[in-house]
Design a protein around this motif. Structure first.
Motif, PDB file in Angstrom:
ATOM      1  N   LEU A   1       0.834  -1.188   0.000  1.00 54.33           N
ATOM      2  CA  LEU A   1       0.000   0.000   0.000  1.00 54.33           C
ATOM      3  C   LEU A   1       0.874   1.246   0.000  1.00 54.33           C
ATOM      4  CD1 LEU A   1      -2.833  -0.977   2.494  1.00 54.33           C
ATOM      5  CD2 LEU A   1      -2.651  -1.391   0.026  1.00 54.33           C
ATOM      6  N   PRO A   2       0.416   2.309  -0.668  1.00 59.10           N
ATOM      7  CA  PRO A   2       1.232   3.518  -0.763  1.00 59.10           C
ATOM      8  C   PRO A   2       1.171   4.364   0.506  1.00 59.10           C
ATOM      9  CG  PRO A   2      -0.860   3.881  -1.830  1.00 59.10           C
ATOM     10  CD  PRO A   2      -0.851   2.436  -1.407  1.00 59.10           C
ATOM     11  N   ALA A   3       1.989   5.388   0.531  1.00 59.84           N
ATOM     12  CA  ALA A   3       1.922   6.366   1.613  1.00 59.84           C
ATOM     13  C   ALA A   3       0.511   6.930   1.698  1.00 59.84           C
ATOM     14  CB  ALA A   3       2.924   7.490   1.361  1.00 59.84           C
ATOM     15  N   LEU A   4       0.040   7.140   2.926  1.00 58.26           N
ATOM     16  CA  LEU A   4      -1.269   7.733   3.197  1.00 58.26           C
ATOM     17  C   LEU A   4      -2.439   6.894   2.717  1.00 58.26           C
ATOM     18  CD1 LEU A   4      -0.514  11.488   2.325  1.00 58.26           C
ATOM     19  CD2 LEU A   4      -0.512  10.418   4.582  1.00 58.26           C
ATOM     20  N   ASP A   5      -2.220   5.595   2.522  1.00 55.09           N
ATOM     21  CA  ASP A   5      -3.339   4.755   2.104  1.00 55.09           C
ATOM     22  C   ASP A   5      -4.440   4.781   3.159  1.00 55.09           C
ATOM     23  OD1 ASP A   5      -4.104   2.427   0.087  1.00 55.09           O
ATOM     24  OD2 ASP A   5      -4.685   1.811   2.110  1.00 55.09           O
ATOM     25  N   PRO A   6      -5.715   4.776   2.742  1.00 59.39           N
ATOM     26  CA  PRO A   6      -6.809   4.891   3.714  1.00 59.39           C
ATOM     27  C   PRO A   6      -6.906   3.732   4.695  1.00 59.39           C
ATOM     28  CG  PRO A   6      -7.646   4.390   1.526  1.00 59.39           C
ATOM     29  CD  PRO A   6      -6.206   4.762   1.364  1.00 59.39           C
ATOM     30  N   THR A   7      -6.446   2.542   4.318  1.00 57.41           N
ATOM     31  CA  THR A   7      -6.469   1.440   5.277  1.00 57.41           C
ATOM     32  C   THR A   7      -5.481   1.700   6.405  1.00 57.41           C
ATOM     33  OG1 THR A   7      -7.166  -0.177   3.627  1.00 57.41           O
ATOM     34  CG2 THR A   7      -6.072  -1.035   5.577  1.00 57.41           C
ATOM     35  N   ALA A   8      -4.289   2.110   6.057  1.00 61.05           N
ATOM     36  CA  ALA A   8      -3.283   2.386   7.086  1.00 61.05           C
ATOM     37  C   ALA A   8      -3.637   3.599   7.933  1.00 61.05           C
ATOM     38  CB  ALA A   8      -1.919   2.591   6.424  1.00 61.05           C
ATOM     39  N   MET A   9      -4.421   4.560   7.354  1.00 59.66           N
ATOM     40  CA  MET A   9      -4.755   5.796   8.058  1.00 59.66           C
ATOM     41  C   MET A   9      -6.217   5.841   8.510  1.00 59.66           C
ATOM     42  SD  MET A   9      -2.034   7.830   8.173  1.00 59.66           S
ATOM     43  CE  MET A   9      -2.665   9.517   8.295  1.00 59.66           C
ATOM     44  N   GLY A  10      -6.900   4.697   8.521  1.00 63.03           N
ATOM     45  CA  GLY A  10      -8.332   4.721   8.784  1.00 63.03           C
ATOM     46  C   GLY A  10      -8.732   4.755  10.243  1.00 63.03           C
ATOM     47  N   TRP A  11      -7.798   4.457  11.139  1.00 59.30           N
ATOM     48  CA  TRP A  11      -8.082   4.404  12.568  1.00 59.30           C
ATOM     49  C   TRP A  11      -7.039   5.234  13.328  1.00 59.30           C
ATOM     50  CZ3 TRP A  11      -7.952   0.184   9.321  1.00 59.30           C
ATOM     51  CH2 TRP A  11      -9.126  -0.559   9.178  1.00 59.30           C
ATOM     52  N   ARG A  12      -7.420   5.750  14.468  1.00 62.15           N
ATOM     53  CA  ARG A  12      -6.440   6.422  15.323  1.00 62.15           C
ATOM     54  C   ARG A  12      -5.658   5.404  16.126  1.00 62.15           C
ATOM     55  NH1 ARG A  12      -8.103  10.452  20.196  1.00 62.15           N
ATOM     56  NH2 ARG A  12      -8.786   8.452  21.029  1.00 62.15           N
ATOM     57  N   ASP A  13      -6.350   4.382  16.646  1.00 58.34           N
ATOM     58  CA  ASP A  13      -5.715   3.304  17.401  1.00 58.34           C
ATOM     59  C   ASP A  13      -5.306   2.217  16.408  1.00 58.34           C
ATOM     60  OD1 ASP A  13      -4.866   1.356  19.079  1.00 58.34           O
ATOM     61  OD2 ASP A  13      -6.799   1.016  20.065  1.00 58.34           O
ATOM     62  N   ARG A  14      -3.990   2.111  16.134  1.00 57.23           N
ATOM     63  CA  ARG A  14      -3.520   1.245  15.047  1.00 57.23           C
ATOM     64  C   ARG A  14      -2.728   0.037  15.527  1.00 57.23           C
ATOM     65  NH1 ARG A  14      -1.695   6.880  12.985  1.00 57.23           N
ATOM     66  NH2 ARG A  14      -3.535   7.539  11.801  1.00 57.23           N
ATOM     67  N   GLY A  15      -2.658  -0.164  16.820  1.00 62.77           N
ATOM     68  CA  GLY A  15      -1.813  -1.225  17.348  1.00 62.77           C
ATOM     69  C   GLY A  15      -2.161  -2.600  16.830  1.00 62.77           C
ATOM     70  N   TRP A  16      -3.426  -2.850  16.529  1.00 59.09           N
ATOM     71  CA  TRP A  16      -3.866  -4.198  16.122  1.00 59.09           C
ATOM     72  C   TRP A  16      -3.421  -4.569  14.718  1.00 59.09           C
ATOM     73  CZ3 TRP A  16      -7.656  -4.592  12.187  1.00 59.09           C
ATOM     74  CH2 TRP A  16      -8.285  -3.390  11.839  1.00 59.09           C
ATOM     75  N   TYR A  17      -2.926  -3.596  13.940  1.00 58.04           N
ATOM     76  CA  TYR A  17      -2.399  -3.956  12.612  1.00 58.04           C
ATOM     77  C   TYR A  17      -1.006  -3.392  12.339  1.00 58.04           C
ATOM     78  CZ  TYR A  17      -4.179   0.670  11.142  1.00 58.04           C
ATOM     79  OH  TYR A  17      -4.440   2.013  11.030  1.00 58.04           O
ATOM     80  N   VAL A  18      -0.552  -2.422  13.131  1.00 59.97           N
ATOM     81  CA  VAL A  18       0.795  -1.872  12.954  1.00 59.97           C
ATOM     82  C   VAL A  18       1.805  -2.567  13.852  1.00 59.97           C
ATOM     83  CG1 VAL A  18       2.247   0.201  13.142  1.00 59.97           C
ATOM     84  CG2 VAL A  18      -0.060   0.383  12.209  1.00 59.97           C
ATOM     85  N   GLY A  19       1.353  -2.997  15.030  1.00 59.97           N
ATOM     86  CA  GLY A  19       2.268  -3.628  15.973  1.00 59.97           C
ATOM     87  C   GLY A  19       3.315  -2.659  16.476  1.00 59.97           C
ATOM     88  N   GLU A  20       4.586  -3.089  16.468  1.00 60.13           N
ATOM     89  CA  GLU A  20       5.685  -2.266  16.982  1.00 60.13           C
ATOM     90  C   GLU A  20       6.422  -1.519  15.876  1.00 60.13           C
ATOM     91  OE1 GLU A  20       6.129  -2.028  20.250  1.00 60.13           O
ATOM     92  OE2 GLU A  20       4.397  -3.385  20.452  1.00 60.13           O
ATOM     93  N   HIS A  21       5.842  -1.448  14.689  1.00 58.53           N
ATOM     94  CA  HIS A  21       6.588  -0.935  13.543  1.00 58.53           C
ATOM     95  C   HIS A  21       6.385   0.559  13.274  1.00 58.53           C
ATOM     96  CE1 HIS A  21       7.255  -5.102  13.046  1.00 58.53           C
ATOM     97  NE2 HIS A  21       6.109  -5.385  12.444  1.00 58.53           N
ATOM     98  N   ALA A  22       5.606   1.244  14.081  1.00 57.24           N
ATOM     99  CA  ALA A  22       5.268   2.640  13.796  1.00 57.24           C
ATOM    100  C   ALA A  22       6.480   3.555  13.638  1.00 57.24           C
ATOM    101  CB  ALA A  22       4.324   3.179  14.877  1.00 57.24           C
ATOM    102  N   PRO A  23       7.520   3.472  14.490  1.00 54.97           N
ATOM    103  CA  PRO A  23       8.634   4.424  14.347  1.00 54.97           C
ATOM    104  C   PRO A  23       9.279   4.418  12.963  1.00 54.97           C
ATOM    105  CG  PRO A  23       8.761   3.311  16.465  1.00 54.97           C
ATOM    106  CD  PRO A  23       7.689   2.617  15.678  1.00 54.97           C
ATOM    107  N   ALA A  24       9.344   3.273  12.308  1.00 52.04           N
ATOM    108  CA  ALA A  24       9.969   3.196  10.985  1.00 52.04           C
ATOM    109  C   ALA A  24       9.037   3.650   9.878  1.00 52.04           C
ATOM    110  CB  ALA A  24      10.429   1.768  10.711  1.00 52.04           C
ATOM    111  N   LEU A  25       7.722   3.628  10.127  1.00 56.32           N
ATOM    112  CA  LEU A  25       6.758   3.787   9.048  1.00 56.32           C
ATOM    113  C   LEU A  25       6.035   5.123   9.030  1.00 56.32           C
ATOM    114  CD1 LEU A  25       5.199   0.215   9.265  1.00 56.32           C
ATOM    115  CD2 LEU A  25       6.830   1.039   7.563  1.00 56.32           C
ATOM    116  N   PHE A  26       6.114   5.890  10.118  1.00 60.86           N
ATOM    117  CA  PHE A  26       5.424   7.179  10.200  1.00 60.86           C
ATOM    118  C   PHE A  26       6.434   8.314  10.259  1.00 60.86           C
ATOM    119  CE2 PHE A  26       2.141   4.301  11.578  1.00 60.86           C
ATOM    120  CZ  PHE A  26       0.949   4.896  11.207  1.00 60.86           C
ATOM    121  N   ASP A  27       6.054   9.481   9.702  1.00 63.59           N
ATOM    122  CA  ASP A  27       6.892  10.664   9.889  1.00 63.59           C
ATOM    123  C   ASP A  27       6.498  11.362  11.181  1.00 63.59           C
ATOM    124  OD1 ASP A  27       4.615  12.212   9.443  1.00 63.59           O
ATOM    125  OD2 ASP A  27       5.268  12.987   7.505  1.00 63.59           O
TER     126      ASP A  27
END
Length: 387
Positions: A288-314
């Motif tokens: 999925l590309p940057a700013l894809d609606p699936t990745a940005m559709g929820w505020r609480d993202r732990g259930w699909y992002v896990g521990e990877h947020a620091p590498a994937l978000f600005d």
């Protein structure tokens, strides 16, 4: 959350995501893919195309352009959280009344203040109103036009104002962009075909017809569509996604038949008519590309992002390109200068996942062809992989 609340596991949410977001079960058309996910983030033009590609099987760049600029089944507009989205044409009046009208009111107040403080006219509100009306007339006469073309027709667009006075990058600029943004937020004009390729940000403009809806009715309809696409979910996620107040969320949900659910110890809601989970889609891979609606559709993202947020978000909370396996983000990707799609998995997802994601990377490279993609908002992993 009461003991009678229906439990919804993360696995069920991922199962719903696979079907509703057309990542495990592809859509047949660009418009069909967007309709079922409500809206695509349109801030980065390339993301619109790549988001549609990820959700369809045989839709190419020309077909997406046809939906956007010939059929007009998809429309680019300012919407939730003062963000540009691409939405189904039929949903434009709903988003306009539910979100954009409030944004437009703030934008007009702000721009009126800028005009007043610049001493451009004795009555800034009247001057701005007349300049806007003249701009819409000029655009209607042309059919479509760039901001520069409209500024030649309407001299007031060339009025100098100070942008970001306290910012070292600020300074005197023409009124053009600010006023066109305001008129688009008010639903009077709409962005059209860009000057350049599919990654261009230089859009033309066309006049638009507004369709009026009561704000409360529109918010309830938008909440219903969001719950269908993103639910079950916490009400706070809807509030964040829509940019509403807590009171507006309560009023919108109060007009719907909803069921309280238990999201692993956290309260959530879902549409009462949506209690039966869709059939499993089977394991699936997606880039999925940057700013894809699936990745940005929820505020609480732990259930699909896990521990990877620091590498994937600005630093501003924008997500970069992501690699998915069966409903979870397992890595990220970037396009290199030679066109290669470089992928890095951030966890061991297994041999099947690695092979499926590698195959998806090859398909993505072939789909993009000679084009080159650099996200507007760059993230740590994307920068590293791009080289």
């Amino acid at each position: 959350m009461g003991s009678g609340s229906r439990p919804v596991s993360a696995a069920e949410r991922r199962q719903r995501l696979a079907v509703r977001h057309h990542l495990g079960v592809r859509a047949g058309t660009a418009a069909g893919a967007v309709t079922d996910i409500v809206a695509l983030h349109g801030t980065d033009p390339a993301s619109v195309y790549l988001s549609v590609r990820a959700r369809t099987s045989d839709v190419d760049i020309s077909a997406i352009e046809h939906a956007l600029y010939t059929e007009r089944t998809l429309v680019r507009m300012l919407g939730m959280r003062r963000t540009v989205f691409v939405v189904p044409a039929g949903l434009v009046p709903v988003i306009q009344a539910a979100c954009t009208d409030q944004i437009a009111e703030r934008l007009r107040r702000q721009l009126t203040r800028v005009v007043q403080e610049a001493g451009i006219a004795p009555d800034a509100a009247i001057w701005l109103k007349e300049a806007g009306e003249a701009t819409v007339r000029a655009l209607a006469a042309r059919g479509s036009a760039t901001g520069a073309e409209l500024a030649r027709d309407e001299p007031r667009l060339r009025t100098q104002i100070v942008a970001a006075e306290d910012n070292p990058y600020g300074g005197a600029v023409n009124l053009t962009t600010r006023l066109l943004t305001l008129l688009s937020a008010e639903g009077l004009i709409v962005r059209g075909r860009p000057r350049g390729g599919w990654t261009s940000t230089q859009f033309t403009w066309s006049a638009a017809d507004r369709a009026e809806l009561p704000a409360g009715v529109a918010r309830a309809e938008l909440a219903r569509r969001w719950l269908r696409a993103f639910g079950p979910a916490p009400a706070a996620d809807l509030q964040w996604w829509a940019g509403w107040t807590a009171g507006q969320v309560r009023q919108a949900l109060g007009q719907l038949e909803v069921t309280e659910v238990d999201l692993g110890g956290a309260p959530g809601v879902m549409l009462a008519a949506d209690e039966d989970a869709p059939a499993p889609a089977g394991p699936w891979a997606a880039l999925l590309p940057a700013l894809d609606p699936t990745a940005m559709g929820w505020r609480d993202r732990g259930w699909y992002v896990g521990e990877h947020a620091p590498a994937l978000f600005d630093r501003s909370g924008n997500i970069g390109p992501t690699a998915w396996w069966d409903g979870r983000i397992v890595g990220g990707w970037a396009q290199r200068k030679d066109g290669e799609i470089a992928v890095r998995l951030l966890e061991d997802a297994g041999a099947e996942a690695s092979a499926a994601i590698a195959a998806e990377a090859q398909r993505l490279r072939e789909w993009i062809g000679p084009g080159r993609i650099t996200p507007r908002f760059r993230t740590p992993l994307e920068r590293e992989l791009a080289g």
